[in-house]
Write a protein that holds these residues in place. Structure first.
Motif, mmCIF file in Angstrom:
data_model
loop_
_atom_site.group_PDB
_atom_site.id
_atom_site.type_symbol
_atom_site.label_atom_id
_atom_site.label_comp_id
_atom_site.label_asym_id
_atom_site.label_seq_id
_atom_site.Cartn_x
_atom_site.Cartn_y
_atom_site.Cartn_z
ATOM 1 N N LEU A 189 -24.843 -19.032 2.962
ATOM 2 C CA LEU A 189 -23.594 -18.777 3.706
ATOM 3 C C LEU A 189 -22.465 -19.560 3.698
ATOM 4 O O LEU A 189 -21.366 -19.021 3.580
ATOM 5 C CB LEU A 189 -24.221 -18.904 5.187
ATOM 6 N N GLN A 190 -22.578 -20.841 3.447
ATOM 7 C CA GLN A 190 -21.511 -21.816 3.185
ATOM 8 C C GLN A 190 -20.655 -21.627 1.707
ATOM 9 O O GLN A 190 -19.472 -21.578 2.030
ATOM 10 C CB GLN A 190 -22.099 -23.164 3.303
ATOM 11 N N GLN A 191 -21.495 -21.084 0.702
ATOM 12 C CA GLN A 191 -20.854 -20.589 -0.217
ATOM 13 C C GLN A 191 -19.950 -19.412 -0.127
ATOM 14 O O GLN A 191 -18.977 -19.268 -0.572
ATOM 15 C CB GLN A 191 -22.030 -20.187 -1.529
ATOM 16 N N ILE A 193 -18.810 -18.404 2.642
ATOM 17 C CA ILE A 193 -17.292 -18.713 3.359
ATOM 18 C C ILE A 193 -16.211 -19.478 2.550
ATOM 19 O O ILE A 193 -15.197 -19.023 2.770
ATOM 20 C CB ILE A 193 -17.897 -19.637 4.432
ATOM 21 N N ALA A 194 -16.846 -20.468 1.684
ATOM 22 C CA ALA A 194 -15.879 -21.017 0.725
ATOM 23 C C ALA A 194 -15.267 -19.949 -0.343
ATOM 24 O O ALA A 194 -14.051 -20.006 -0.177
ATOM 25 C CB ALA A 194 -16.788 -22.137 -0.104
ATOM 26 N N VAL A 195 -16.197 -19.203 -0.659
ATOM 27 C CA VAL A 195 -15.504 -18.243 -1.488
ATOM 28 C C VAL A 195 -14.452 -17.253 -0.875
ATOM 29 O O VAL A 195 -13.481 -16.793 -1.577
ATOM 30 C CB VAL A 195 -16.658 -17.188 -2.171
ATOM 31 N N GLN A 197 -12.722 -18.027 1.679
ATOM 32 C CA GLN A 197 -11.347 -18.696 1.885
ATOM 33 C C GLN A 197 -10.641 -18.791 0.885
ATOM 34 O O GLN A 197 -9.217 -18.539 0.998
ATOM 35 C CB GLN A 197 -11.642 -20.021 2.459
ATOM 36 N N LYS A 198 -11.139 -18.898 -0.497
ATOM 37 C CA LYS A 198 -10.482 -18.669 -1.646
ATOM 38 C C LYS A 198 -10.010 -17.397 -1.992
ATOM 39 O O LYS A 198 -8.439 -17.307 -2.250
ATOM 40 C CB LYS A 198 -11.243 -19.031 -2.930
#
Lengths: 219, 399
Positions: A189-191, A193-195, A197-198
């Protein structure tokens, strides 16, 4: 901690056209690959007394499918879009008015909810409604091997283990809405989200380029 | 939402101009606006632009049991939707008079004229036939919705391809699009609707009224015809009284217009067929005009993934300890987490247990709510802090 193998992080071809309908106050069509959506905005306009809110505008979102009548699936998508728009719009500038956002599905080839969000944002911009921030939608799919795919097509969505859509706002790239299906770990999930955002940086750059082109004196 | 009413001076201006044979957009009395026909990605999807009026039609098919009194005929179903996008006066879910009129006229135009061979839609007589469904969505209302809808519907039907069906004795095999090429519907003729607006009790007439002209008109005459000069349906609404010569004159005008429009449709279908054969991409995305200043396209772009792993690991580590694994205190019951000290100041402990047993939540729901908590508040350390004391113990009854 799960390992994340070779990831296929690309965004499909994007296209957008604004002000293509003459009756709505703002309209846009948004295309992500083959997925296309048409959005129309009316507002601020007169509101029915039963629906009016004394200090803010009443936002109504309607999603029309291509075939048949709208069902619970469209209601869920409408709710996600409405919550995102309400977070971004400055509704208190137009009390006791109504804002109507109508989204028409033209073709579905995956990443539908994020396409709805992008079309909605461009239509709200075209209508000139005051917003505190822009927003965009990004869809991530996690397939059986644990790879993350952004902006999946319909075939990729079908084979995925989990599908997540995030609405990201433009000022600090925070997540303002998330809608997921399937099972995934906290780390994935956190990955995602980071992707997302990019990826949202690219989409916001596209918004800026569209508006810059539209108001430029020379092409 | 209500539509803005037409002001008296605007109404007088339009009527005066029509008396002098002038139209607001500069057309002649018998001129049609520009018709543009484009197709979507899949078969049966068609967009029609009649000036600024925009309409989309989608054809789909399904295998159903036939009607009892017609066991070897397929079923045609027409549905027109007035999308709230098209006009502020269109409200969702309201059966307005206009909607009923448009639906009825489209049905008479396409179903009663028998333009589609329904017997060819039969698969197994009395058991399985094709139901062809045509959905027409109005996207922008700038007058003359009926004409645009009829052009879109018949073009979409001509464009549509249904899946191939193989029958071997008692077995019926439905082939998918990849296995066998889909086959088109058999269409005998193409009925097209032409609208005439009448003003000043039938003295003046205009072909293809725009939205403003529709508001001041007295009555509307709709003639559905095909290119072989056969009238499929005539409908006159508004209570105007027309002379026989007027109706005949209108039908002559309609035949000219219909042949022009039919030619346009066949040309558009041919162009689309050629484009698909060459293997190019077709669809709404391709038909978007690129040279317009309000349109922009961006190619496929990669997204940098440089520090995604580090960011994700960082957030997970800073977060709270994971959910404790479930424990089975008794057969048939599962427990996740431990009950906390009751801070409500009640003395009886049995009351607390009763409250807990009443709150039966499932384990999966708890996990999902935890996931939703994470992205919203990264600073929130304890995911359980927002839950009231009596919900901290979850019992899963395993049936």
């Amino acid at each position: 901690m799960e390992e994340c193998g070779d990831t296929n992080i690309t965004l499909r071809e994007f296209g957008c056209e604004q002000s293509l309908l003459s009756r709505p106050d703002g309209s846009s069509s948004f295309m992500q690959g083959d997925t296309s959506v048409l959005a129309g905005v009316y507002g601020p306009a007169e509101v029915k007394v039963s629906k009016e809110i004394y200090d803010r505008a009443t936002l109504e979102v309607v999603i029309q499918p291509k075939v048949g009548l709208s069902s619970v699936r469209e209601r869920l998508q409408e709710q996600s879009v409405r919550e995102t728009c309400e977070a971004a719009l400055l509704a208190s500038l137009h009390p006791r008015s109504s804002l109507t956002l109508v989204l028409q599905l033209l073709h579905d080839d995956g990443s539908l909810l994020s396409c709805y969000l992008n079309a909605a944002c461009m239509a709200l911009m075209d209508a000139g409604l005051p917003m505190s921030c822009l927003f965009c939608g990004v869809t991530c799919a996690v397939n059986a091997e644990g790879q993350i795919i952004t902006d999946p097509s319909a075939a990729q969505e079908k084979e995925s283990r989990a599908l997540m859509t995030f609405a990201v706002e433009s000022t600090e790239h925070r997540v303002i809405m998330s809608s997921t299906r399937g099972s995934f770990s906290v780390h994935e999930l956190q990955q995602c989200i980071a992707v997302s955002q990019k990826a949202s940086e690219k989409i916001f750059q596209f918004y800026r380029d569209s508006v810059r082109r539209r108001y430029s004196k020379i092409l | 939402m209500k539509d803005t009413p037409l002001s008296n001076c605007e109404r007088d201006f339009l009527l005066k101009a029509i008396e002098e044979k002038k139209r607001v957009d500069g057309r002649q009395t018998y001129d049609y606006r520009n018709i543009k026909i484009t197709f979507g990605t899949d078969y049966g999807c068609c967009f029609v632009d009649l000036g600024k009026t925009r309409v989309m039609a989608q054809v789909s098919c399904e295998l159903v049991t036939p009607k009892e009194n017609r066991p070897n005929e397929g079923i045609m179903f027409f549905n027109i939707e007035l999308s709230p996008m098209a006009s502020p006066a269109f409200e969702l879910g309201r059966q307005s008079e206009l909607l009923v009129k448009l639906n009825r006229q489209l049905e008479r135009c396409l179903r009663n004229s028998k333009c589609i061979d329904t017997e060819s839609l039969c698969v197994v007589s009395g058991e399985k036939v094709w139901q062809i469904r045509v959905d027409v969505h109005m996207l922008n209302h700038d007058g003359n919705l009926m004409d645009a809808a009829s052009v879109a519907a018949i073009t979409a039907l001509c464009h549509f391809r249904r899946p191939d069906v193989g029958i071997q004795g008692d077995e019926v095999t439905l082939y998918s699009v990849e296995e066998r090429d889909p086959i088109p519907l058999s269409i005998y003729h193409m009925p097209i609707c032409v609208s005439f607006a009448f003003f000043q009790q039938g003295t003046y007439l205009l072909v293809d009224p725009c939205e403003r002209e529709e508001r001041v008109m007295d009555g509307l005459l709709m003639i559905a015809m095909n290119k072989h000069r056969e009238i499929c349906s005539i409908q006159s609404s508004g209570g105007i009284m027309l002379l026989k010569e007027q109706v005949l004159r209108c039908s002559k005008i309609a035949s000219v217009k219909v042949s022009e429009i039919t030619e346009l449709i066949t040309k558009a279908l041919e162009n689309d067929k050629k484009a698909r054969k060459e293997g190019g991409r077709c669809g709404f995305a391709e038909s978007m005009p690129r040279e317009r200043i309000t349109a922009l396209k961006m190619d496929e772009t990669p997204v940098e993934m440089t520090d995604v792993m580090e960011r994700a690991n960082d957030i997970v580590q800073r977060g709270e300890a994971p959910v404790p694994s479930p424990v089975l205190p008794a057969p048939g019951m599962g427990q996740v987490g431990e009950g906390l000290q009751n801070t409500w100041g009640l003395e009886e402990e049995e009351e607390e247990d009763d409250d807990d047993e009443e709150e039966e939540e499932e384990e999966e729901e708890e996990k999902v709510t935890m996931m939703e908590e994470e992205p919203r508040g990264k600073e929130e350390i304890n995911p359980f802090s927002s839950f009231s004391p009596c919900l901290r113990m979850y019992f899963l009854k395993l049936f």
